[in-house]
Design a protein around this motif. Structure first.
Motif, PDB file in Angstrom:
ATOM      1  N   THR B   6       0.836  -1.385   0.204  1.00 17.65           N
ATOM      2  CA  THR B   6      -0.110   0.159  -0.157  1.00 17.65           C
ATOM      3  C   THR B   6       0.913   1.179   0.091  1.00 17.65           C
ATOM      4  O   THR B   6       2.150   1.318   0.169  1.00 17.65           O
ATOM      5  N   LEU B   8       1.006   3.616   2.180  1.00 22.62           N
ATOM      6  CA  LEU B   8       1.791   3.929   3.591  1.00 22.62           C
ATOM      7  C   LEU B   8       2.681   2.921   3.662  1.00 22.62           C
ATOM      8  O   LEU B   8       3.580   3.378   4.338  1.00 22.62           O
ATOM      9  N   GLU B   9       2.696   1.674   3.246  1.00 20.64           N
ATOM     10  CA  GLU B   9       3.688   0.672   3.505  1.00 20.64           C
ATOM     11  C   GLU B   9       4.944   1.218   2.776  1.00 20.64           C
ATOM     12  O   GLU B   9       6.361   0.934   3.268  1.00 20.64           O
ATOM     13  N   VAL B  12       6.697   3.815   4.696  1.00 16.04           N
ATOM     14  CA  VAL B  12       7.341   3.369   5.854  1.00 16.04           C
ATOM     15  C   VAL B  12       8.573   2.641   5.229  1.00 16.04           C
ATOM     16  O   VAL B  12       9.555   2.693   5.724  1.00 16.04           O
ATOM     17  N   VAL B  78       2.582  11.072   5.145  1.00 11.81           N
ATOM     18  CA  VAL B  78       1.689  10.185   6.216  1.00 11.81           C
ATOM     19  C   VAL B  78       0.592  11.087   6.322  1.00 11.81           C
ATOM     20  O   VAL B  78      -0.543  10.393   6.103  1.00 11.81           O
TER      21      VAL B  78
END
Lengths: 248, 197
Positions: B6, B8-9, B12, B78
């Motif tokens: 995703t 957000l992954e 990160v 984020v």
């Protein structure tokens, strides 16, 4: 920005708290999120509302690899507890959420599908995380009718959701309770009103007294440690709950 | 890397890479400072190594500064991704409603304005992604520079007389770190390219 503090660390087993946020909007209640890790796999407890998701996720990721989080523990169904579920699933669609069976068709209103919720039976039970086994401890009617706490016998930490919560003034930045008598004044009104049953409360006090607890970690306010844990349980036992402010 | 990662992954993943680079930059900075002082004490024979280790130190500081910008942008990403995802979910739910004509008309208006907001959110997200990409490409250049510097350090160490053995150990450490940094930057760029698709 919220601060991330390691509460316990022993080998690959740890507890972190994503603690209170001085930047948060005043109209939102402040929350603590806890991240438990064992053998490279992690769980987040009561991850919070969707409004604070960026603050929680951003602060946590600064210190921790959030990709390790594979599950959520939701003590109950309130929006400040779990309304961020859809955003956590946007991060990792495979996340699973442990919550009372009572809320298994309610919480998906915040996000997820038929596979997201792993329903906990009323009596609670073990939850495996990496190499450790956590215990879902029943805390029904404290305050929700389907409510669980989470105990880690290895770390001797009990996550207690709203039990132990205090509505602290913004000027109090302490992570831990420093002066029990002063602190508990900020918890009293909350517990009298939010906790619905004296019988359930006394049951919980008996259950909690039998556990070995070094730290009692609520979702709001400061954390109790050492002697303050037993002090809190005894204080709670003697408190008459389930009444509004005027009818004490 | 899973193709189903995703947004957000991926943010990160880049952020984790940045954290590792920060640790590498601290390590090289200290090691290079120590090597510079030692070689300055060693006189003219070690002047070449002193120069290279001073450059290595400067490199570590440039790396640190570029990586700090990446971490700052990651935090902004984020926020932007969260806002975008929240909006997407709202749009999806709104689009499911309105089978009844009057409701459908109202929803169409809401969807129209929400769609405009979504475009704005998407634009700011893309802008951030471009900024991150630019920084990662700068980092890639820094990675290449580190490889050149560590090779120079190995050459200088070979001609450092009685200090040669110790300085070769330092140079090999530079070389290993440089390779680690380069590989890390390559992975960060790969994650970021996935995110831009």
């Amino acid at each position: 920005m919220k601060r991330v503090v390691t509460l316990y660390e022993q080998g690959d087993h740890s507890w972190r708290v994503v603690a209170r946020d001085p930047m948060k909007a005043a109209y939102l209640i402040d929350t603590n999120e806890y991240v438990i890790e064992s053998a490279g796999v992690a769980m987040i407890t009561d991850p919070g509302g969707q409004e604070i998701f960026p603050a929680v996720f951003g602060s946590l990721s600064a210190d921790f690899d959030s990709r390790k989080i594979t599950s959520i523990f939701s003590s109950h169904q309130d929006p400040d507890v779990i309304s961020s579920l859809a955003l956590w699933l946007a991060f990792n669609p495979k996340l699973r959420c442990h919550a009372s069976w009572l809320w298994s068709q309610f919480i998906p209103h915040f996000g997820g599908d038929g596979e997201t919720i792993l329903p906990l039976p009323d009596e609670g039970g073990p939850i495996q995380l990496g190499r450790i086994t956590l215990q879902a401890v029943p805390a029904h009617y404290l305050h929700s009718s389907g409510n669980f706490h989470l105990y880690d016998p290895g770390a001797r930490i009990l996550f207690t959701g709203d039990v132990g919560a205090a509505l602290l003034p913004a000027s109090d930045p302490n992570l831990f309770v420093e002066d029990f008598d002063t602190h508990i004044r900020h918890a009293e009104g909350f517990h009298r009103r939010w906790m619905g049953s004296n019988e359930a409360k006394n049951d919980w006090c008996d259950r909690a007294s039998r556990l070995e607890i070094d730290m009692l970690c609520p979702q709001h306010g400061a954390l109790y440690r050492g002697q303050d844990v037993a002090r809190f349980i005894e204080w709670f036992r003697s408190l008459k709950v389930g009444v509004t402010g005027k009818r004490r | 890397m899973r193709s189903s990662e995703t947004q957000l992954e991926r943010v990160v993943a880049v952020h984790e890479g940045a954290k590792s680079l920060l640790s590498d930059s601290h390590h090289v900075n200290l090691r290079a400072l120590d090597a510079t002082v030692r070689s300055l004490r060693g006189g003219t024979q070690l002047r070449g190594f002193a120069e290279v280790s001073a450059q290595m130190r400067q490199w570590s500081q440039e790396l640190h500064s570029a990586v700090k910008q990446v971490t700052k942008l990651s935090a902004e990403q984020v926020n932007a991704v969260s806002a975008f995802e929240k909006h997407q979910r709202m749009l999806k739910l709104l689009a499911l409603g309105g089978s009844e004509p009057a409701g459908a008309r109202l929803l169409a208006q809401v969807l129209d304005s929400a769609g405009a907001q979504r475009r704005e959110l998407e634009l700011s997200l893309r802008k951030l992604q471009r900024q991150v990409r630019g920084l990662l490409e700068e980092l890639q250049q820094l990675g290449l520079m580190a490889c050149v510097l560590s090779t120079s350090a190995l050459i200088e160490a070979a001609t450092a007389g009685k200090e040669s053995k110790d300085l070769t150990i330092v140079s090999k450490d530079f070389s290993e770190r440089s390779q680690k940094v380069t590989e890390n930057i390559r992975l960060m760029l790969a994650s970021d390219r996935q995110a831009s698709r």
